[in-house]
Design a protein around this motif. Structure first.
Motif, PDB file in Angstrom:
ATOM      1  N   ASN A  70       4.876  -3.156  -1.081  1.00 31.60           N
ATOM      2  CA  ASN A  70       3.856  -3.592  -2.068  1.00 31.60           C
ATOM      3  C   ASN A  70       3.159  -4.700  -1.995  1.00 31.60           C
ATOM      4  OD1 ASN A  70       5.826  -5.792  -2.132  1.00 31.60           O
ATOM      5  ND2 ASN A  70       6.049  -5.750  -4.280  1.00 31.60           N
ATOM      6  N   ASN A  71       2.893  -5.488  -0.876  1.00 35.84           N
ATOM      7  CA  ASN A  71       2.117  -6.411  -0.688  1.00 35.84           C
ATOM      8  C   ASN A  71       0.855  -6.033   0.109  1.00 35.84           C
ATOM      9  OD1 ASN A  71       3.201  -6.088   1.683  1.00 35.84           O
ATOM     10  ND2 ASN A  71       4.059  -8.104   2.134  1.00 35.84           N
ATOM     11  N   VAL A  72       0.540  -4.840   0.256  1.00 37.22           N
ATOM     12  CA  VAL A  72      -0.928  -4.423   0.906  1.00 37.22           C
ATOM     13  C   VAL A  72      -1.391  -3.446   0.028  1.00 37.22           C
ATOM     14  CG1 VAL A  72       0.198  -4.999   3.167  1.00 37.22           C
ATOM     15  CG2 VAL A  72       0.502  -2.667   2.290  1.00 37.22           C
ATOM     16  N   ILE A  73      -1.160  -3.341  -1.248  1.00 38.36           N
ATOM     17  CA  ILE A  73      -1.749  -2.236  -2.042  1.00 38.36           C
ATOM     18  C   ILE A  73      -2.995  -2.825  -2.648  1.00 38.36           C
ATOM     19  CG2 ILE A  73      -1.519  -0.913  -4.012  1.00 38.36           C
ATOM     20  CD1 ILE A  73       0.843  -0.606  -1.547  1.00 38.36           C
ATOM     21  N   ASN A  74      -4.124  -2.061  -2.057  1.00 34.08           N
ATOM     22  CA  ASN A  74      -5.406  -2.365  -2.414  1.00 34.08           C
ATOM     23  C   ASN A  74      -6.478  -1.409  -1.866  1.00 34.08           C
ATOM     24  OD1 ASN A  74      -6.191  -3.197   0.493  1.00 34.08           O
ATOM     25  ND2 ASN A  74      -4.957  -4.787   0.180  1.00 34.08           N
ATOM     26  N   SER A  75      -7.584  -1.476  -2.052  1.00 32.47           N
ATOM     27  CA  SER A  75      -8.962  -0.398  -1.709  1.00 32.47           C
ATOM     28  C   SER A  75      -8.950  -0.272  -0.275  1.00 32.47           C
ATOM     29  CB  SER A  75      -9.926  -0.520  -2.460  1.00 32.47           C
ATOM     30  OG  SER A  75     -10.579  -1.722  -2.322  1.00 32.47           O
ATOM     31  N   VAL A  76      -8.799  -1.527   0.507  1.00 37.28           N
ATOM     32  CA  VAL A  76      -8.978  -1.457   1.979  1.00 37.28           C
ATOM     33  C   VAL A  76      -8.012  -0.693   2.576  1.00 37.28           C
ATOM     34  CG1 VAL A  76      -9.104  -3.005   3.834  1.00 37.28           C
ATOM     35  CG2 VAL A  76     -10.314  -3.609   1.942  1.00 37.28           C
ATOM     36  N   THR A  77      -6.686  -0.858   2.064  1.00 37.95           N
ATOM     37  CA  THR A  77      -5.556  -0.122   2.805  1.00 37.95           C
ATOM     38  C   THR A  77      -5.759   1.163   2.346  1.00 37.95           C
ATOM     39  OG1 THR A  77      -3.995  -2.069   2.537  1.00 37.95           O
ATOM     40  CG2 THR A  77      -2.988   0.230   2.459  1.00 37.95           C
ATOM     41  N   LEU A  78      -6.177   1.528   1.287  1.00 37.31           N
ATOM     42  CA  LEU A  78      -6.161   3.010   1.029  1.00 37.31           C
ATOM     43  C   LEU A  78      -7.334   3.613   1.733  1.00 37.31           C
ATOM     44  CD1 LEU A  78      -5.554   5.518  -0.708  1.00 37.31           C
ATOM     45  CD2 LEU A  78      -7.066   4.675  -2.341  1.00 37.31           C
ATOM     46  N   LYS A  79      -8.463   3.167   1.831  1.00 41.11           N
ATOM     47  CA  LYS A  79      -9.843   3.423   2.632  1.00 41.11           C
ATOM     48  C   LYS A  79      -9.315   3.683   4.189  1.00 41.11           C
ATOM     49  CE  LYS A  79     -12.668   0.895   4.134  1.00 41.11           C
ATOM     50  NZ  LYS A  79     -13.830  -0.281   4.475  1.00 41.11           N
ATOM     51  N   ASP A  80      -8.551   2.874   4.766  1.00 36.53           N
ATOM     52  CA  ASP A  80      -8.088   2.824   6.093  1.00 36.53           C
ATOM     53  C   ASP A  80      -7.181   3.977   6.366  1.00 36.53           C
ATOM     54  OD1 ASP A  80      -9.765   0.495   6.686  1.00 36.53           O
ATOM     55  OD2 ASP A  80      -8.139  -0.571   6.784  1.00 36.53           O
TER      56      ASP A  80
END
Length: 379
Positions: free
Chosen positions: A134-144
């Protein structure tokens, strides 16, 4: 097209003029069993299985503690991840994805809820899952992650990505726009919704970190219905019904007759309905039927329901937009009619349709949407 016959009712009229009970519905009230044989596993003729990939995601803390587990060939590992493309599918033909990025009822070794990315296309030719802390939930993670799916499976980046959680709209929209993909808020993610229901029973409940009774972190919205925009008003409406065979014909002719609307692949969704079953629907007539259908076509129509307490019809579009589509004078007759329509819809497993016509006596539609009213997923 088969004739849509029932008594017309004026939209926006406080009373129902020339209204009569719809006796035709008495045969629909007795439920017919509708089978759902939804399965994400490819058929044997595909000669391939979805690949089970163990998580190797590295962050400040691991999602799951390392462990050695032996599995039977027929048993799936609930901690495994999935990356699959049907070998019989042309990768270039997959231009629209369905996506969910949300927490699951599973705790990691830190005692924190695990998040999961689940992606598929409407035909389930593409299937992908990946766990995240839960500590990497952001748009960058999703885009990658979206780029990784494209690279790993050899499919192009999608033109559209549909998603159904309003709380994730900011993250998903930002990731999509950076990739040149159109984000589409929509509850018409039916393959995804049914897959999540299946995964809850076959994967999450068997996971060693499963938390029984855990409520979804991001529950689906069900806001109070708003007033219908002027451009969506019709002039008359009627409860109608069509044999499933006629519904299939209408769906198959959407492209050939250049009619606005959207269908559903009932076979793919595993929905088995007897050929004699009558499908309930709503017919809307307007002298400006074509522009009305065009406006409706951009709304991602998901369902229509009869609100018996408020004597109105509710149109659900997008993720969480609900409109008062029509009202009627509340009487025992109209209440029974609305109840019969809802009972018919329930007997068909939530299947129903919206038809837009120039006249209610016409045999032709300028807009036709096949809809499926599903309960929210358990996650």
């Amino acid at each position: 097209m088969a004739s849509l016959s029932f008594n017309a009712t004026r939209i926006r009229t406080p009373t129902l003029q020339s209204h009569k009970p719809i006796s035709n519905f008495t045969s629909l009230i007795k439920p017919r069993k509708i089978s759902y044989n939804f399965s994400t596993k490819p058929s044997k003729r595909n000669q391939s299985k979805p690949h089970q990939i163990r998580s190797n995601f590295v962050s400040e803390s691991s999602v799951f503690a390392p462990k050695e587990v032996e599995f039977d060939e027929e048993e799936d590992d609930p901690t495994a991840e999935l990356s699959y493309l049907n070998p019989e599918t042309d990768p270039g033909s997959i231009s629209e994805w369905e996506l969910d990025f949300c927490s699951r009822p599973i705790l990691d070794i830190r005692g924190k809820k695990v998040w999961e990315l689940v992606v598929c296309d409407s035909s389930l030719s593409l299937q992908y899952t990946k766990y995240f802390p839960n500590n990497v939930i952001n748009s960058v993670t999703l885009k990658d992650a979206i780029v990784s799916i494209s690279d790993d499976l050899g499919v192009p980046l999608p033109e559209k990505i549909r998603f159904f959680r309003s709380q994730m709209q900011t993250i998903i929209t930002k990731a999509c726009k950076e990739l040149g993909t159109k984000p589409v808020p929509s509850k018409r993610c039916l393959s995804l919704l049914l897959w999540l229901e299946e995964r809850y029973e076959t994967v999450y409940m068997h996971h060693p970190g499963f938390q029984k009774g855990s409520k979804p972190l991001l529950a689906l919205d069900n806001p109070f219905p708003m007033e219908l925009p002027e451009n969506l008003f019709g002039e008359k409406w009627a409860f109608v019904q069509l044999p499933i065979s006629a519904v299939r014909e209408e769906i198959s002719s959407l492209e050939s007759r250049l009619v606005f609307g959207a269908g559903l692949d009932l076979d793919l969704l595993g929905i088995e309905i007897d050929d004699k079953t009558l499908i309930p629907g709503l017919a809307v007539a307007s002298s400006r039927a074509t522009p009305l259908a065009a406006w409706m076509n951009g709304l991602e129509v998901s369902s229509i329901e009869a609100d018996l307490s408020r004597a109105s019809l509710i149109l659900s579009v997008g993720i969480s937009t609900r409109y008062v589509y029509a009202t009627y004078k509340k009487t025992p007759v109209t209440t029974n009619e609305a109840e019969a329509w809802e009972a018919a819809k329930k007997a068909c497993g939530g299947l129903h349709f919206l038809a837009i016509q120039e006249d209610l006596d016409s045999d032709d539609c300028v807009g036709f949407w096949l809809l499926l009213d599903l309960p929210p997923p358990p996650v």
